[in-house]
Every structure is written in structure tokens, then in C-alpha cells.
Design a protein around this motif. Structure first.
Motif, PDB file in Angstrom:
ATOM      1  N   ARG A  59       0.835  -1.194   0.000  1.00 13.24           N
ATOM      2  CA  ARG A  59       0.000   0.000   0.000  1.00 13.24           C
ATOM      3  C   ARG A  59       0.869   1.243   0.000  1.00 13.24           C
ATOM      4  NH1 ARG A  59      -2.220   0.810   4.646  1.00 13.24           N
ATOM      5  NH2 ARG A  59      -3.753   2.279   3.853  1.00 13.24           N
ATOM      6  N   GLU A  60       0.408   2.252  -0.740  1.00 13.76           N
ATOM      7  CA  GLU A  60       1.106   3.528  -0.795  1.00 13.76           C
ATOM      8  C   GLU A  60       0.154   4.651  -0.409  1.00 13.76           C
ATOM      9  OE1 GLU A  60       4.192   4.134  -1.280  1.00 13.76           O
ATOM     10  OE2 GLU A  60       5.024   2.379  -2.305  1.00 13.76           O
ATOM     11  N   SER A  61       0.726   5.761  -0.003  1.00 12.04           N
ATOM     12  CA  SER A  61      -0.037   6.984   0.244  1.00 12.04           C
ATOM     13  C   SER A  61       0.266   7.941  -0.896  1.00 12.04           C
ATOM     14  CB  SER A  61       0.367   7.617   1.581  1.00 12.04           C
ATOM     15  OG  SER A  61       0.001   6.792   2.662  1.00 12.04           O
ATOM     16  N   TYR A  62      -0.755   8.279  -1.672  1.00 15.59           N
ATOM     17  CA  TYR A  62      -0.571   9.126  -2.848  1.00 15.59           C
ATOM     18  C   TYR A  62      -1.290  10.458  -2.682  1.00 15.59           C
ATOM     19  CZ  TYR A  62       1.216   5.078  -5.470  1.00 15.59           C
ATOM     20  OH  TYR A  62       1.957   4.013  -5.912  1.00 15.59           O
ATOM     21  N   SER A  63      -0.577  11.508  -3.006  1.00 13.47           N
ATOM     22  CA  SER A  63      -1.166  12.844  -3.074  1.00 13.47           C
ATOM     23  C   SER A  63      -1.501  13.119  -4.529  1.00 13.47           C
ATOM     24  CB  SER A  63      -0.181  13.890  -2.542  1.00 13.47           C
ATOM     25  OG  SER A  63      -0.712  15.186  -2.660  1.00 13.47           O
ATOM     26  N   VAL A  64      -2.795  13.346  -4.812  1.00 15.32           N
ATOM     27  CA  VAL A  64      -3.287  13.465  -6.185  1.00 15.32           C
ATOM     28  C   VAL A  64      -3.985  14.812  -6.367  1.00 15.32           C
ATOM     29  CG1 VAL A  64      -4.693  12.389  -7.990  1.00 15.32           C
ATOM     30  CG2 VAL A  64      -3.688  10.975  -6.166  1.00 15.32           C
ATOM     31  N   ALA A  65      -3.652  15.509  -7.432  1.00 12.92           N
ATOM     32  CA  ALA A  65      -4.278  16.803  -7.717  1.00 12.92           C
ATOM     33  C   ALA A  65      -5.055  16.727  -9.024  1.00 12.92           C
ATOM     34  CB  ALA A  65      -3.232  17.905  -7.805  1.00 12.92           C
ATOM     35  N   ALA A  66      -6.127  17.508  -9.095  1.00 10.45           N
ATOM     36  CA  ALA A  66      -6.926  17.595 -10.320  1.00 10.45           C
ATOM     37  C   ALA A  66      -7.449  19.011 -10.471  1.00 10.45           C
ATOM     38  CB  ALA A  66      -8.092  16.605 -10.282  1.00 10.45           C
ATOM     39  N   LEU A  67      -7.707  19.388 -11.711  1.00 13.69           N
ATOM     40  CA  LEU A  67      -8.267  20.696 -11.994  1.00 13.69           C
ATOM     41  C   LEU A  67      -9.784  20.647 -11.867  1.00 13.69           C
ATOM     42  CD1 LEU A  67      -6.171  21.619 -15.158  1.00 13.69           C
ATOM     43  CD2 LEU A  67      -5.814  22.407 -12.820  1.00 13.69           C
ATOM     44  N   LYS A  68     -10.362  21.720 -11.361  1.00  9.74           N
ATOM     45  CA  LYS A  68     -11.815  21.795 -11.274  1.00  9.74           C
ATOM     46  C   LYS A  68     -12.388  21.800 -12.694  1.00  9.74           C
ATOM     47  CE  LYS A  68     -12.423  23.953  -6.773  1.00  9.74           C
ATOM     48  NZ  LYS A  68     -13.106  25.038  -6.025  1.00  9.74           N
ATOM     49  N   GLY A  69     -13.114  20.766 -13.032  1.00 11.31           N
ATOM     50  CA  GLY A  69     -13.635  20.583 -14.375  1.00 11.31           C
ATOM     51  C   GLY A  69     -13.796  19.103 -14.635  1.00 11.31           C
ATOM     52  N   PRO A  70     -13.816  18.679 -15.898  1.00 12.67           N
ATOM     53  CA  PRO A  70     -14.058  17.268 -16.220  1.00 12.67           C
ATOM     54  C   PRO A  70     -13.098  16.283 -15.568  1.00 12.67           C
ATOM     55  CG  PRO A  70     -14.389  18.613 -18.163  1.00 12.67           C
ATOM     56  CD  PRO A  70     -13.844  19.533 -17.102  1.00 12.67           C
ATOM     57  N   THR A  71     -11.804  16.645 -15.424  1.00  9.92           N
ATOM     58  CA  THR A  71     -10.877  15.675 -14.822  1.00  9.92           C
ATOM     59  C   THR A  71     -11.214  15.412 -13.369  1.00  9.92           C
ATOM     60  OG1 THR A  71      -9.276  17.421 -14.310  1.00  9.92           O
ATOM     61  CG2 THR A  71      -9.001  16.269 -16.390  1.00  9.92           C
ATOM     62  N   ALA A  72     -11.554  16.454 -12.635  1.00  4.43           N
ATOM     63  CA  ALA A  72     -11.956  16.259 -11.240  1.00  4.43           C
ATOM     64  C   ALA A  72     -13.321  15.590 -11.153  1.00  4.43           C
ATOM     65  CB  ALA A  72     -11.962  17.592 -10.506  1.00  4.43           C
ATOM     66  N   MET A  73     -14.180  15.871 -12.130  1.00  2.01           N
ATOM     67  CA  MET A  73     -15.509  15.266 -12.127  1.00  2.01           C
ATOM     68  C   MET A  73     -15.409  13.743 -12.198  1.00  2.01           C
ATOM     69  SD  MET A  73     -17.200  18.148 -14.621  1.00  2.01           S
ATOM     70  CE  MET A  73     -18.810  17.440 -14.929  1.00  2.01           C
ATOM     71  N   GLY A  74     -14.470  13.229 -12.947  1.00  2.00           N
ATOM     72  CA  GLY A  74     -14.298  11.790 -13.057  1.00  2.00           C
ATOM     73  C   GLY A  74     -13.759  11.138 -11.797  1.00  2.00           C
ATOM     74  N   LEU A  75     -13.183  11.925 -10.905  1.00  2.00           N
ATOM     75  CA  LEU A  75     -12.585  11.404  -9.679  1.00  2.00           C
ATOM     76  C   LEU A  75     -13.538  11.374  -8.489  1.00  2.00           C
ATOM     77  CD1 LEU A  75      -8.988  12.963  -9.438  1.00  2.00           C
ATOM     78  CD2 LEU A  75      -9.542  10.536  -9.263  1.00  2.00           C
ATOM     79  N   VAL A  76     -14.711  11.982  -8.622  1.00  2.00           N
ATOM     80  CA  VAL A  76     -15.511  12.247  -7.422  1.00  2.00           C
ATOM     81  C   VAL A  76     -15.951  10.992  -6.669  1.00  2.00           C
ATOM     82  CG1 VAL A  76     -16.340  14.522  -8.060  1.00  2.00           C
ATOM     83  CG2 VAL A  76     -17.624  12.501  -8.794  1.00  2.00           C
ATOM     84  N   LYS A  77     -16.212   9.913  -7.363  1.00  2.00           N
ATOM     85  CA  LYS A  77     -16.615   8.693  -6.663  1.00  2.00           C
ATOM     86  C   LYS A  77     -15.471   8.168  -5.806  1.00  2.00           C
ATOM     87  CE  LYS A  77     -19.162   5.151  -5.549  1.00  2.00           C
ATOM     88  NZ  LYS A  77     -19.949   5.253  -4.313  1.00  2.00           N
ATOM     89  N   LEU A  78     -14.274   8.177  -6.346  1.00  2.00           N
ATOM     90  CA  LEU A  78     -13.103   7.760  -5.577  1.00  2.00           C
ATOM     91  C   LEU A  78     -12.877   8.704  -4.394  1.00  2.00           C
ATOM     92  CD1 LEU A  78     -10.631   6.026  -5.078  1.00  2.00           C
ATOM     93  CD2 LEU A  78      -9.418   7.344  -6.842  1.00  2.00           C
ATOM     94  N   MET A  79     -13.050   9.995  -4.620  1.00  2.00           N
ATOM     95  CA  MET A  79     -12.906  10.962  -3.542  1.00  2.00           C
ATOM     96  C   MET A  79     -13.932  10.715  -2.443  1.00  2.00           C
ATOM     97  SD  MET A  79     -12.233  14.310  -5.952  1.00  2.00           S
ATOM     98  CE  MET A  79     -12.296  15.496  -4.619  1.00  2.00           C
TER      99      MET A  79
END
Length: 339
Positions: free
Chosen positions: A43-63
Motif C-alpha cells: 500500500r502507498e499513500s498518494y497525493s493526487v491533484a486535479a483541476l476543477k472541471g471534467p478531470t476532477a468530475m471523473g474522480l468524485v466517486k473515488l474521492m
């Protein structure tokens, strides 16, 4: 910004969803889990960034799953940013492990860091549209003599627009006037005030503009116009990148992240109404706007050969147009994870 821990619920979600986008199963145990082709991973601890828009929209379930606590699989900390300038210094300096960035910027960073940036996936295809408060524009050639308001000079919007104009016999420097704004919201304001009648906008700003101007229509879908050229490439907006040292340290954990991301994307695309509520709760885009815009946002998770084929073709088009747009040189094979 939301700092979170991944929940046990994600294990069942990842195993249940289709393997088509990023493949494999994501099992877990105390300190290790199964990953495709890697047996077990730490297991790793990852810091992940996304731009507000479609890329972040695709991440919301994981978030959202991450916010619900639990410590199965990787640990994730998410940062949402308004512009790439907020992300790139932190990525280069190692404060971020992964980031969602514009496709050409990934290549620029690869060249700038002498190969220390790796692309993991394509996460957003074309989201650019030419909108018009009128009916004069039916083809790219109809833009001749017009003024187009746009934002994104020096990035995907400019390169895509200039390329499509040129390929359709319209000189972007002589035949049209491109009025560059600093933000997409300024383009929407220009349309609303009557200052402009034609604008280049990405989703979800198209939906925002149409909510203010009932007669505003989508005149041209730049993705469809690009595909019509049949040049062997695709219009790509965003990708997910990681620092090379992160990938080399634990490729199994990186594969697990990609499965988590793919599961999130699949859920968002299949559950627009619920996804829109999450998107609104994370202050990415207003929920009502998000629900209308999602079908046109082209959110994906393309990895491996499919990712490298589409992305390399797109970067080649940009390089042929302006080498500086990709950092002066096309990336080598080590730029593409799992290709």
C-alpha cells in the motif's frame, strides 16, 4: 481541498465493475493487495491533484469513497486546483505524486524534467465546442471573417482551434480574429453582454453559457471536426501523470490507483444525477450544471496501448504545428506507462 482515507467499500466496487477501462482486480490485505501482473503490492499513500472541471468530475466517486474512512488499498489525499499553475510546481518538487493535467502540458513537463514525468492514463477526450448566438456558423469555413472569443492561449484550446482552422483552409492569423480572454468565464460574460456572438468554450462552461442565453447553440463540436479529418489521432484534453520515481517504486500500487480511477469514471458516467450531486458537494461545478454537462464531457480512463496510441498521435499533431506546444520534442516510450 479534501484529505481523505480510502474506504473498504471501494474494494467491492472495483471488483464488481468492468475491466475494460483499466483492467484487473483490486484485492487487499494488511499491508499488501493483489494487482494485475504484479502479484501483490505494498500500500502507498498518494497525493493526487486535479483541476476543477471534467478531470476532477471523473474522480468524485473515488474521492467520496475515500472520505468514508477505512484503510483498504492505497491511501489518497486529493487537492483540487483552479489552474495548472497551482499544480505543476508541486508535482515537479515532489509535493504531489500524481496530477491530472492538460495533455500537452504532460509532454512539456516530461521534457522540462528530462523524463521524470510519466503519463498513466488519458482521462478526458475532447470537451471543446464553438458556440454561437445566431445561426451563421455551420462549418469551420463559416468562421472566416469572424471574431472568436476564447480562453486558454498557449494550451489545448489554442492548439486545437488553430489546427482545425488551418486544416479547413482558414488562416488563424489572417482569416479570423481570436480575442483571447484570461478565463472561460470572461467568454461567457462577453456572450451575455453582446460583446461577442461566437466563443470557444469547454464543458461545463457551454452549459453555464446556455443557462444564461436561451438562444445560444453549439455550432461546432471540435472533437467531431477533428475526427472528420481522419488523421489517425484523437482530440485529447487531459491526462493523469505521475512522477517517474513513484511509478518505479511501486508499479503495482500505481496499477491499483488506475483501477480505482477507472471504477470512479465508470460510476460517474453511469450515474449522472448522483455524480452531479457529488460534484456539487466538492465545489467542482454546480450540481445542476454538472448533470447537464456530463454527457458531453467525454470523461474516460484509457490506459496502456490505447492510451499511448491516442496520445502519441495527438502530440504529433501539436508538434508538427508548433514544437514548443509539447516542450520542443516528442516524448520517448518511457513517457507512456504500461504501453
Amino acid at each position: 481541498m479534501k484529505r481523505t482515507k480510502i474506504s473498504a467499500m471501494l474494494l467491492a466496487l472495483v471488483m464488481a465493475l468492468s475491466l475494460a477501462a483499466c483492467g484487473g482486480n483490486n484485492g487487499a490485505s494488511s499491508g499488501s493487495a493483489s494487482a494485475p501482473g504484479d502479484g501483490t503490492y505494498t500500500r502507498e499513500s498518494y497525493s493526487v491533484a486535479a483541476l476543477k472541471g471534467p478531470t476532477a468530475m471523473g474522480l468524485v466517486k473515488l474521492m467520496d469513497d475515500t472520505d468514508k474512512a477505512g484503510e483498504t488499498g492505497n491511501d489518497y489525499t486529493f487537492t483540487l486546483a483552479a489552474s495548472p499553475d497551482e499544480i505543476t510546481p508541486k508535482l515537479i518538487q515532489g509535493e504531489l505524486h500524481m496530477a491530472c493535467v492538460p495533455a500537452n502540458l504532460a509532454s512539456v513537463l516530461y521534457n522540462k524534467t528530462e523524463g521524470q514525468i510519466v503519463t498513466l492514463a488519458v482521462n478526458t477526450l475532447g470537451v471543446l465546442y464553438l458556440v454561437e448566438n445566431g445561426n451563421a456558423v455551420q462549418s469551420v469555413r463559416d468562421l472566416t471573417g469572424m471574431t472568436i472569443v476564447a480562453a486558454g492561449k498557449g494550451s489545448t484550446p489554442e492548439y486545437a482551434l488553430r489546427y482545425l482552422l488551418s486544416e479547413n483552409g482558414v488562416d488563424p492569423d489572417r482569416d479570423v480574429t481570436i480575442d483571447w480572454k484570461s478565463e472561460h468565464s470572461e467568454c461567457v460574460s462577453a456572450l451575455a453582454s453582446g460583446e461577442a456572438t461566437v466563443a470557444l468554450l469547454p464543458q461545463p462552461f457551454v452549459t453555464v453559457a446556455q443557462s444564461k442565453l436561451a438562444d445560444l447553440r453549439v455550432a461546432l463540436d471540435l472533437t467531431a471536426e477533428w475526427d472528420a479529418l481522419n488523421n489517425g489521432s484523437s482530440l485529447i484534453t487531459g491526462v493523469v501523470v505521475a512522477r517517474k520515481e513513484v511509478v518505479e517504486k511501486n508499479p503495482g500500487a500505481v496499477n491499483a490507483f488506475l483501477k480505482d480511477y477507472a471504477a470512479s469514471v465508470d460510476w460517474v458516467n453511469a450515474n449522472a444525477a448522483d455524480a452531479a450531486q457529488l460534484i456539487g458537494s466538492y465545489d467542482i461545478v454546480d450540481a445542476a450544471v454538472a448533470e447537464k454537462a456530463l454527457p458531453a464531457c467525454n470523461i474516460v480512463c484509457l490506459t496502456g496501448p490505447e492510451m499511448s496510441g491516442k496520445l502519441s498521435g495527438y502530440l504529433t499533431v501539436l508538434f508538427d504545428q508548433n514544437p514548443a506546444s509539447v516542450g520542443g520534442a516528442l516524448p520517448k516510450d518511457d513517457f507512456y506507462f504500461g504501453a
